[in-house]
Design an enzyme around this catalytic site. Structure first.
Site, PDB file in Angstrom:
ATOM      1  NE  ARG A   1      -8.089  -3.002   1.175  1.00  0.00           N
ATOM      2  CZ  ARG A   1      -8.178  -3.498  -0.068  1.00  0.00           C
ATOM      3  NH1 ARG A   1      -7.261  -4.342  -0.527  1.00  0.00           N
ATOM      4  NH2 ARG A   1      -9.166  -3.165  -0.857  1.00  0.00           N
TER       5      ARG A   1
ATOM      6  CD  GLU B   1      -3.526   0.520  -1.362  1.00  0.00           C
ATOM      7  OE1 GLU B   1      -4.415   0.178  -2.156  1.00  0.00           O
ATOM      8  OE2 GLU B   1      -3.731   0.704  -0.156  1.00  0.00           O
TER       9      GLU B   1
HETATM   10  N1  MTE Z   1       3.035   6.783  -5.144  1.00  0.00           N
HETATM   11  C1  MTE Z   1       3.544   8.005  -4.863  1.00  0.00           C
HETATM   12  N2  MTE Z   1       4.592   8.438  -5.592  1.00  0.00           N
HETATM   13  N3  MTE Z   1       3.037   8.781  -3.875  1.00  0.00           N
HETATM   14  C2  MTE Z   1       1.971   8.357  -3.099  1.00  0.00           C
HETATM   15  O1  MTE Z   1       1.512   9.087  -2.215  1.00  0.00           O
HETATM   16  N4  MTE Z   1       0.358   6.539  -2.643  1.00  0.00           N
HETATM   17  C3  MTE Z   1       0.099   5.101  -2.740  1.00  0.00           C
HETATM   18  C4  MTE Z   1       0.244   4.620  -4.173  1.00  0.00           C
HETATM   19  N5  MTE Z   1       1.472   5.091  -4.747  1.00  0.00           N
HETATM   20  C5  MTE Z   1       1.418   7.062  -3.370  1.00  0.00           C
HETATM   21  C6  MTE Z   1       1.986   6.309  -4.429  1.00  0.00           C
HETATM   22  C7  MTE Z   1      -1.228   4.718  -2.263  1.00  0.00           C
HETATM   23  S1  MTE Z   1      -1.473   4.520  -0.600  1.00  0.00           S
HETATM   24  C8  MTE Z   1      -2.273   4.473  -3.109  1.00  0.00           C
HETATM   25  S2  MTE Z   1      -3.758   3.933  -2.556  1.00  0.00           S
HETATM   26  C9  MTE Z   1      -2.128   4.673  -4.567  1.00  0.00           C
HETATM   27  O2  MTE Z   1      -0.839   5.147  -4.932  1.00  0.00           O
HETATM   28  C10 MTE Z   1      -3.187   5.669  -5.011  1.00  0.00           C
HETATM   29  O3  MTE Z   1      -3.089   5.982  -6.351  1.00  0.00           O
HETATM   30  P1  MTE Z   1      -3.685   5.064  -7.520  1.00  0.00           P
HETATM   31  O4  MTE Z   1      -5.005   4.546  -7.080  1.00  0.00           O
HETATM   32  O5  MTE Z   1      -3.772   5.995  -8.656  1.00  0.00           O
HETATM   33  O6  MTE Z   1      -2.675   3.974  -7.723  1.00  0.00           O
HETATM   34 MO1  MOS Z   2      -3.919   4.214  -0.201  1.00  0.00          MO
HETATM   35  S1  MOS Z   2      -3.585   3.573   1.738  1.00  0.00           S
HETATM   36  O1  MOS Z   2      -5.436   3.333  -0.253  1.00  0.00           O
HETATM   37  O2  MOS Z   2      -4.406   5.823   0.107  1.00  0.00           O
END
Ligand code: MTE
Ligand code: MOS
Length: 806
Positions: A342, A754
């Site tokens: 990635r 992300e």
């Molecule tokens: N937001 C919050 N509040 N807490 C989290 O741990 N993780 C991030 C993002 N936003 C996270 C967050 C990461 S690494 C990812 S991959 C995505 O949320 C995962 O959730 P989604 O696929 O539902 O967006």
């Molecule tokens: Mo998010 S790093 O893909 O959990």
């Protein structure tokens, strides 16, 4: 921030484009939108009141024990002998296990082998677990593990990327991507620059640390409460470690107090250890890491050292590039193959590299195994592209934003003059479609007054000898999909009970990002009921099986579609029932505003559900989704790994004290693309949170090790995450209007989790801009990250002495 609070105060009127909505939902839905508008996070009030239940909040079970591990003090050593007699005899200890006590698999590597649940004979990082105990209290367990007598033969440790490269020590083989003729392009380019950038790692610092609770059940079964982004993998690994079929293990994840990627694979060992201790003791066992154990024993964001060799014309247009990204993976593969991939996929960021060679190395070191962290290597890869742009800009004497605009992938309306394909392609041969970045850059430059502020900053700097301001605008183009194809699938389960209330499960886990709220909104939209009529209980492996991790920002894209699919199945049955019961055609049945309309009649949803139940209609259905269009051939490094790209641009302004290296972010303006937003309040929250977390990564958060591979930054006292005081005084966030995702995603929305993280690269570029002003913007400051005040000061000095040496 105030802006956001205002918006939350009164519901934002976000106009849904009805034509777009109609395309992606059954014609049988009318009425007011449930998706596409603000709805508060379903647990927000509980988070604030302390009423949201986390695993550590559960009442203890009768006879419950508490786990802890004994760990290695050496980075690399052979275990000669291990005497645990004193541990076994310690007060409160009921159970001690070593590698020999594991009934099934000892290796719990998630993709490739290499992660030993407990060490058998060789330790490969400081903090690696050697044995585990279960005791009557957490404190007793922690005291007991210190009594172990272990003899080691200490071996030389490899601790840095440079050492690993020199020894060709990799956790996975190197990989390459190639487009055009990079060698020729570089050789013929009128200008050529080589450079490198160190990109630091990052501690996840989720508020809730790693934790699991294992409760033994009949017939060798185990019920696991985990704080994991990947319940199905925890189920699989616990089953393999215990040597039982998967169907004996149930994993339940109600919520995490943050995951950020750190609980994708690395929540599993603690569940496995709890399960083995529970099996052996016959009692429930809770495994909770202390904060310092968590920081020492779990992987972080990969530190990277990237190199570039770029050829460009006198305008600053890139002609050829050779980029190498080197990720520090730690001792085992974990997810590093995909993470370095990635990084490679994003080392172009938003720029067309017609002739490119991209190499990715997965360096093996005797440190904890680094893992997923918001962006999954993408941010580190992008730093190579942005370092390259910055270097070119100083060389040709232009504002870096000019170089960015010059090198962006082409917009759609310009596509007709481009070769045969119609679109620019990435170094992995994917067409860049619906490229919004040039448009977004122009819009943000206008909205944030870029040119006027740049002029004002130049004037300020000219008359301010010590304080220097900087302003930079950077783009983010982030590929959405798991690059491992089979993970791009999801399941859901919907029950409607006879009072009309709806129970929803899906494969996604909630870690604060608002996934449960968004998926509930989608189901509410399909049935046209209020969102609070829907309960999303927990991600459970006995409700929805074989799920993918909630990661790669794809939670809503995948689970939202699966839930929509389940809802539409039940709706189909309800419509069929209505047609039979009331002698109408399907076109005469529709759902709107908590009612089911049947010809001239309208029934409240609950009443109609009662009728359907009496008419013996099944009110429960599963749903499924798999992402279309994606394919990737890793052997040729070409294909379409991403369903689409999410885009963003940010402009950040900083002020730097060039005598001390201290700085402050004064203002940030963000324009971000979420397609047609499912929930603007939650999306803006993700953007603000991602940006600030990214700022921490690039500025204050410094992961430090000593010369023996021991982690020094092991507590909040010596690791600085951003706090309220670090917020820019002005933080404007806008969602790009009127650009629904052209792909068939759920209501044409885009993933948001992300991508905003990488908007913080604008802060790093703004720091460079401020430092560069010391040399009238001629020298590109060698500023590595995290750009702590110490590093900023070093860059100030290096920049000044480079100017003298000219
Ligand atoms: N937001 C919050 N509040 N807490 C989290 O741990 N993780 C991030 C993002 N936003 C996270 C967050 C990461 S690494 C990812 S991959 C995505 O949320 C995962 O959730 P989604 O696929 O539902 O967006
Ligand atoms: Mo998010 S790093 O893909 O959990």
């Amino acid at each position: 921030m105030r802006d956001l609070l205002n918006k939350l105060g009164k519901p934002l009127e976000v106009k849904l484009d009805s034509a777009v909505l109609a395309q992606s939902q059954a014609p049988t839905t009318q009425g007011s939108p449930k998706a596409g508008r603000d709805a508060k996070h379903d647990s927000a009030h509980k988070h604030v009141a302390g009423a949201a239940q986390y695993i550590d909040d559960r009442f203890p079970h009768a006879g419950q024990l508490y786990g802890c591990v004994g760990k290695s003090p050496h980075a690399h050593a052979r275990v000669i002998s291990m005497n645990l007699d004193k541990v076994r005899a310690a007060p409160g200890v009921l159970c001690v296990i070593t590698a020999d006590d594991i009934p099934g698999h000892l290796d719990i590597g998630p993709v490739f082998p290499g992660d030993m649940l407990l060490v058998k004979d060789k330790v490969e990082f400081v903090g690696q677990p050697l044995f585990a105990v279960a005791a009557e209290s957490h404190a007793a367990a922690r005291r007991a593990v210190k009594l172990a007598e272990v003899e080691y033969e200490v071996l030389p440790a490899t601790l840095t990327i440079e050492d690993a490269l020199q020894q060709q020590l990799f956790v996975r083989p190197p990989h390459q991507m190639r487009l055009g003729e990079p060698e020729t392009a570089l050789a013929n380019a009128p200008n050529r620059l080589r450079g490198d950038i160190e990109v630091g790692g990052q501690e996840h610092f989720y508020l809730e640390g790693q934790i699991s609770l294992a409760i033994p059940e009949e017939d060798g079964g185990m019920h696991i409460f985990a704080s994991s982004q990947h319940p199905s993998e925890v189920q699989k690994l616990v089953a393999e470690v215990l040597d039982v079929p998967f169907n004996r293990i149930t994993v339940d994840v109600r919520r995490m107090g943050g995951g950020f990627g750190g609980k994708e694979t690395q929540a599993a060992p603690w569940a496995c250890l709890a399960a083995v201790l529970a099996r052996k003791s016959g009692r429930p066992v809770k495994f909770r890491l202390s904060r310092s154990d968590d920081m020492e024993m779990t992987g972080k964001r990969h530190h990277f050292h990237n190199h570039f060799d770029v050829g460009f014309d006198d305008e600053g247009r890139i002609l050829g590039a050779d980029i190498t990204v080197n990720g520090l993976c730690g001792y085992s593969p974990d997810l590093s193959d995909a993470i370095v991939d990635r990084a490679m996929f994003h080392s172009d960021n938003a720029y067309f590299l017609a002739n490119a060679n991209i190499t990715g190395n997965r360096c093996k070191t005797h440190t904890v195994s680094n893992t997923a962290f918001r962006g999954f290597g993408g941010p580190q890869g992008m730093m190579a592209a942005e370092a390259m742009i910055e270097a070119i800009a100083r060389r040709v004497g232009k504002d870096p934003v000019e170089i960015r605009l010059l090198n962006y992938y082409r917009e759609d309306h310009e596509r007709y003059d481009f070769k045969q394909s119609g679109y620019d392609v990435t170094p992995y041969h994917q067409k860049v479609e619906q490229n919004l970045i040039p448009l977004m850059t122009r819009k943000l430059m206008a909205d944030a007054d870029y040119h006027a502020r740049k002029a004002a900053i130049r004037a300020f700097n000219a008359s301010s000898p010590v304080l220097k301001k900087g302003l930079a605008l950077t783009p983010v183009k982030f590929g959405i999909s798991f690059t491992v194809q089979h993970l791009n699938q999801a399941g859901a389960l919907i029950h409607i009970y006879t009072d009309g209330s709806i129970h929803l499960n899906h494969g996604g886990t909630e870690m604060g990002q608002g996934l449960y709220t968004k998926v509930a909104q989608i189901v509410a939209q399909e049935f046209q009921v209020d969102v609070d009529n829907i309960v999303v209980s927990a991600a459970r492996t006995d409700k929805v099986p074989n799920t993918s991790p909630t990661a790669a920002s794809s939670g809503t894209d995948l689970n939202g579609k699966a839930a929509q699919n389940a809802a539409q199945t039940i709706k189909g049955r309800l419509i069929e029932f209505a047609c039979e019961q009331y002698q109408v055609t399907p076109e005469q049945v529709y759902f709107a505003d908590n009612n089911v309309h049947v010809g001239e009649k309208a029934f409240p949803f609950a009443e109609f559900i009662q009728q359907a139940y009496m008419g013996r209609v099944s009110l429960s259905a599963t749903g499924f989704y798999k992402t279309p269009k994606i394919h990737y051939d890793r052997d040729t490094a070409s294909g379409r790994p991403f369903f689409y790209f999410a885009n963003g641009v940010a402009a950040s302004e900083v002020v730097v004290d060039t005598l001390t290296g201290e700085y402050k972010v004064l203002r940030a303006d963000i324009l971000h693309d979420v397609g047609k937003s499912l929930n603007p309040a939650i999306d803006i929250g993700q953007i603000e949170g991602g940006f600030i977390q990214g700022m921490g990564w690039l500025t204050t958060e410094e992961v430090c090790w000593d010369a023996n591979g021991r982690l020094l930054s092991n507590s909040p006292a010596n690791y600085k995450i951003p706090t309220l005081g670090d917020l820019p005084e002005v933080l404007n966030v806008e969602l790009l209007p009127n650009e629904p995702n052209r792909e068939e995603t759920i209501y044409h929305s885009k993933a948001v989790g992300e991508p905003p993280f990488m908007l913080a690269i604008s802060v790093w570029c703004a720091l460079k801009d401020a430092i560069s002003s010391l040399t009238d913007y001629r020298i590109d400051p060698p500023l590595h990250t995290p750009s702590t005040p110490e590093k900023v000061l070093a860059a100030v000095e290096a920049t000044l002495s480079a100017a003298k040496g000219e």
